[in-house]
Motif scaffolding. Structure first.
Motif, short mmCIF file in Angstrom:
data_model
loop_
_atom_site.label_atom_id
_atom_site.label_comp_id
_atom_site.label_asym_id
_atom_site.label_seq_id
_atom_site.Cartn_x
_atom_site.Cartn_y
_atom_site.Cartn_z
N GLU A 21 53.97 -52.75 50.19
CA GLU A 21 54.06 -54.39 50.89
C GLU A 21 54.44 -54.88 52.50
N GLY A 49 52.24 -62.54 37.70
CA GLY A 49 53.48 -62.43 38.59
C GLY A 49 54.07 -63.01 37.78
N GLU A 50 54.98 -63.27 38.22
CA GLU A 50 56.44 -63.73 37.30
C GLU A 50 57.16 -64.61 38.09
N TYR A 82 56.20 -67.39 45.91
CA TYR A 82 56.81 -65.56 46.43
C TYR A 82 56.04 -65.09 45.56
N ASP A 84 55.68 -61.84 42.88
CA ASP A 84 56.51 -61.69 42.53
C ASP A 84 55.97 -60.40 41.66
N CYS A 85 55.22 -59.42 41.45
CA CYS A 85 54.68 -58.66 40.97
C CYS A 85 55.07 -57.57 40.76
N THR A 86 55.21 -56.78 39.92
CA THR A 86 55.61 -55.46 39.52
C THR A 86 54.99 -54.23 38.97
#
Length: 105
Positions: A21, A49-50, A82, A84-86
């Motif tokens: 990040e 992304g979620e 935002y 939101d990536c895993t």
């Protein structure tokens, strides 16, 4: 013993995510409000992304917003969200590929 190994793995993952990040904030800063467009280079899969639990969308662009932090653009309807990536490894690879492609233009 098993808990110690899991705790060490979780700490390593948290550290790696934080580093990813931080790198993304630095790399994406020059791309401003428009962000960096990610070009799909794979035929069968793409970075997603979620948006909400179990609702995934393809990430089209990424940027760093001065007040909101890392953001992803998943389409006109949803706008910037935002990040939101895993899969940060995949995200870093896609950012690297997009930057290299821009340099090749």
């Amino acid at each position: 013993m098993k808990n110690t190994i899991l705790e060490m793995a979780m700490q390593s993952l948290e550290s790696a995510t934080s580093l990813a990040e931080s790198a993304l904030r630095t790399i994406l800063a020059p791309y401003g409000e428009e962000g960096l467009e990610l070009k799909a280079r794979h035929k069968f899969y793409s970075l997603c992304g979620e948006l909400e639990p179990n609702v995934f969308k393809k990430i089209l662009k990424v940027r760093v917003h001065p007040f909101e932090g890392l953001q992803m653009y998943v389409g006109e309807k949803e706008g910037w969200r935002y990040l939101d990536c895993t899969d940060y490894k995949f995200l870093l690879q896609e950012v690297q590929n997009a930057i290299q492609a821009k340099g090749d233009e």
